[in-house]
Design an enzyme around this catalytic site. Structure first.
Site, PDB file in Angstrom:
ATOM      1  CE  LYS A 126       7.909  -0.130 -13.566  1.00 44.44           C
ATOM      2  NZ  LYS A 126       9.281  -0.639 -13.535  1.00 44.44           N
ATOM      3  CB  VAL A 127       7.951   4.940  -6.455  1.00 44.08           C
ATOM      4  CG1 VAL A 127       7.385   5.794  -5.312  1.00 44.08           C
ATOM      5  CG2 VAL A 127       7.242   3.588  -6.487  1.00 44.08           C
ATOM      6  CB  VAL A 163       7.377   5.978   0.893  1.00 42.33           C
ATOM      7  CG1 VAL A 163       6.635   6.985   1.734  1.00 42.33           C
ATOM      8  CG2 VAL A 163       7.789   6.592  -0.446  1.00 42.33           C
ATOM      9  CB  ALA A 164      12.550   3.740  -0.463  1.00 43.75           C
ATOM     10  NE  ARG A 165      12.314  -2.878  -0.017  1.00 44.35           N
ATOM     11  CZ  ARG A 165      11.185  -2.711  -0.699  1.00 44.35           C
ATOM     12  NH1 ARG A 165      10.406  -1.673  -0.419  1.00 44.35           N
ATOM     13  NH2 ARG A 165      10.842  -3.560  -1.656  1.00 44.35           N
ATOM     14  CG  ASP A 174       4.962   3.870   4.836  1.00 40.14           C
ATOM     15  OD1 ASP A 174       4.089   3.790   5.726  1.00 40.14           O
ATOM     16  OD2 ASP A 174       4.967   3.158   3.816  1.00 40.14           O
ATOM     17  CD  GLU A 215       8.799  -2.025   7.897  1.00 43.84           C
ATOM     18  OE1 GLU A 215       7.959  -2.835   7.432  1.00 43.84           O
ATOM     19  OE2 GLU A 215       9.146  -1.001   7.288  1.00 43.84           O
ATOM     20  CG  HIS A 249       5.767  -1.070   5.012  1.00 42.03           C
ATOM     21  ND1 HIS A 249       6.891  -1.851   5.105  1.00 42.03           N
ATOM     22  CD2 HIS A 249       5.634  -0.802   3.683  1.00 42.03           C
ATOM     23  CE1 HIS A 249       7.399  -2.055   3.900  1.00 42.03           C
ATOM     24  NE2 HIS A 249       6.649  -1.423   3.028  1.00 42.03           N
ATOM     25  CG  LEU A 250      -0.052   2.740   6.421  1.00 36.81           C
ATOM     26  CD1 LEU A 250      -0.884   3.899   6.957  1.00 36.81           C
ATOM     27  CD2 LEU A 250      -0.821   1.434   6.522  1.00 36.81           C
ATOM     28  N   GLY A 251       2.630   2.364   2.306  1.00 32.29           N
ATOM     29  CA  GLY A 251       2.847   2.832   0.945  1.00 32.29           C
ATOM     30  C   GLY A 251       1.953   2.182  -0.095  1.00 32.29           C
ATOM     31  CB  ALA A 252       1.579  -1.170  -1.309  1.00 28.61           C
TER      32      ALA A 252
END
Length: 602
Positions: A209-210, A288-290, A314, A319, A338-341
């Protein structure tokens, strides 16, 4: 032995009714369709999903929201349940409250371990994770205590894709570094000259999806986009102008690499010293995944060596990262926490998605976002237990035999049995084959609830054929055959005469066995890991390979050789308890009589 075949293709919708069950004893501990454990103290009832519409006295169910949730989600919950929003609970406070709750909603900070389910005393029926990852929830304990776990996997998609593009552009034009420089009173225009995106090649690693949304936006910026994903349908990629390529081709041709794969054992530290060495010098990387998909120390070395020109991250292995992290402090690395969402729209979307999933589950509906198994009777599981393990292992073996850049799209499963069609329910077996094929490179947890839905989302079409055998129907199955159609194979001998990757297995004395690879018959127990070698059939081969493994302290659990004819080609299957080193596998490949080999991890 005579046989008849009946072919059936199943749609992605489960053929079961979402029963509402509200009268189960809270003391009933039910087995998991994934862990396949049976318990003698379970009544022999067929259970599809354990939920409750109300509490025992007819009152509304109670939902505990343990971390901040968007207002839209809270309002939806309040229409159906009593909602208790209690944030920043200590583990002790959570364990005390949970015995009064029917559902629990958390984000990533709250740990939902075994003690939570034990403290609930059987009342907790649903745990909702507001987001994708479920690392903070003990799935095994949840399933054991009859608690469904659901997540919200789709609402963050656009936000994560937009953040990936933001980091891509900011990195290319040194936005973060230039901003810090100007704020420090400097004016160094020449130092922060960037690179253009137009005409550059972007490799999207993971075309879900991403990843696909990042590709769409990158195409709009004038970039050439390629992608690597073994499960991505080629027609979906071509529809937006993206070419699917092999992993190595993606690494070697990309000017920019954007990571969008899940963190699994197969993807852990996927970008390491070896893979960085295959990249074009001056490549730029966005993640921006893991965090764990990159070996962070190796990335620092690649940056210092000039192999990687810049990186924009990200996510991190740990973390928050250490304050003195060489990677974070590197002048050519752009970082965000970690601002992806983290958009207002995404947060509201996640809130609504998880609220709808929790309400639906409490209403007894089958949830497509369920990440643990529904409950089935101990009687059914006891009979199918070894075949369930066989089905998953065959799926795992088959997908590891796929090579090249082509994705898996069509799977054919054949069940040979003396039982009539009505007496053999293969839904669980099909789900486990799907699990074996998809889970090794995905963060999706596949089970009876979501197997067909998950397969459909990935463009995976699974057809089933039943071969009716003469004989006693005492045993549910004789063999299971899994064929992957229209794919290349990294082990040519695994291809059948009609060109499919083909593996076949059966259960012997309660233990799953691999009995056929391609056209070669073998007989190996599906335990540990397996090395398959195609060789010239000649004396001494078993001893030669065994000696190489022994010198490397790799224990061999079994060996089996299947051949076409004496002194012709043969396939040797070797079971090993440990993973051989690259040097050991190289030595096996250098044996003159070995024509090809592959290592398969179960």
């Amino acid at each position: 032995m005579s046989s008849t075949a009946a072919a059936v293709t199943y749609s992605a919708k489960l053929a079961v009714n979402p029963l509402r069950i509200s009268s189960l004893s809270s003391r009933s501990v039910l087995p998991s369709a994934i862990s396949v454990r049976s318990r003698r103290d379970i009544p022999h009832k067929r259970l599809i999903l354990v939920t409750c519409t109300t509490t025992g006295d007819g009152a509304k169910p109670t939902v505990l929201v343990a971390e901040k949730l968007g207002e839209a989600g809270v309002q939806l919950l309040e229409k159906f349940a009593n909602v208790d929003c209690s944030y920043n609970l200590t583990p002790e406070e959570l364990n005390t409250k949970i015995s009064l709750c029917d559902a629990l909603i958390v984000r990533s900070a709250t740990k939902v371990g075994r003690e939570v389910f034990e403290s609930s005393r059987g009342r907790l029926k649903v745990v909702g994770r507001a987001g994708v990852g479920i690392d903070n929830v003990d799935l095994s304990a949840a399933t054991e205590f009859g608690c469904l776990v659901v997540n919200a996997p789709t609402a963050n998609t656009i936000a994560a894709a937009e953040h990936g593009i933001a980091l891509l552009a900011a990195m290319a034009r040194n936005v973060a570094q230039a901003d810090a420089s100007v704020k420090a009173g400097e004016w160094k225009r020449n130092k922060y000259v960037g690179v253009s995106l137009v005409g550059k090649t972007l490799a999207v690693m993971g075309f879900g999806k991403v990843g696909s949304e990042v590709a769409r936006r990158a195409k709009g910026l004038g970039m050439r986009v390629i992608a690597h994903d073994p499960y991505a349908p080629a027609d979906r990629a071509h529809a937006i102008g993206v070419d699917l390529v092999s992993f190595d081709e993606a690494l070697s041709t990309a000017d920019f690499i954007s990571l969008h794969m899940p963190l699994t054992p197969a993807t852990s530290k996927m970008l390491n010293d070896e893979t960085f060495a295959k990249m074009k010098k001056g490549v730029r990387i966005v993640n921006v995944a893991r965090g764990g998909v990159i070996d962070e120390d190796a990335l620092v070395r690649a940056l210092d060596a000039g192999i990687v020109a810049q990186a924009a991250l990200d996510v991190f292995t740990k973390e928050p990262p250490a304050k003195d992290s060489k990677l974070v402090q590197h002048e050519r690395v752009t970082v965000t926490p970690h601002l992806g969402a983290s958009t207002m729209e995404a947060q509201e979307g996640v809130a609504l998605e998880i609220a709808e999933a929790v309400v639906g589950a409490l209403n007894g509906e089958l949830a497509s976002t369920a990440v643990n198994a529904p409950m089935v009777s101990a009687e059914v599981l006891a009979e199918l237990k070894p075949y369930v393990v066989l089905a998953e292992q065959l799926g795992r073996l088959a997908v590891q035999l796929v090579g090249g850049g082509s994705g898996v799209k069509n799977v054919k499963v054949t069940y040979a049995s003396a039982r009539a069609t009505d007496d053999l329910d293969t839904r669980l077996l099909r789900a486990m084959i799907t699990k074996g094929i998809i889970e090794p490179i995905s963060d999706v947890y596949v089970n009876l609830v979501n197997a067909d839905y998950t397969a459909k989302q990935r463009g995976l079409r699974i057809s089933e054929e039943r071969v009716l055998l003469d004989g006693s129907p005492e045993s549910p199955l004789d063999t299971i055959t899994v064929q992957l159609c229209n794919v290349e194979s990294k082990f040519a001998s695994a291809l059948s005469e009609s060109g499919e990757v083909k593996v076949e297995g059966r259960v012997k004395d309660g233990v799953p066995h691999l009995t056929k690879v391609g056209s070669f018959e073998v007989d190996v127990s599906l335990e540990g890991s397996i090395i398959l070698c195609r060789q010239v059939d000649q004396p001494g081969m078993i001893g030669t390979v065994g000696s190489i493994l022994g010198e490397s302290n790799v224990n061999v659990s079994f060996m089996s050789v299947g051949r076409i004819a004496p002194r012709k080609q043969a396939v040797m299957a070797i079971g090993v308890d440990d993973m051989p080193s690259k040097e050991t596998l190289k030595k096996i490949g250098e044996i003159p009589a070995v024509e090809e080999f592959v290592f398969l991890k179960l």
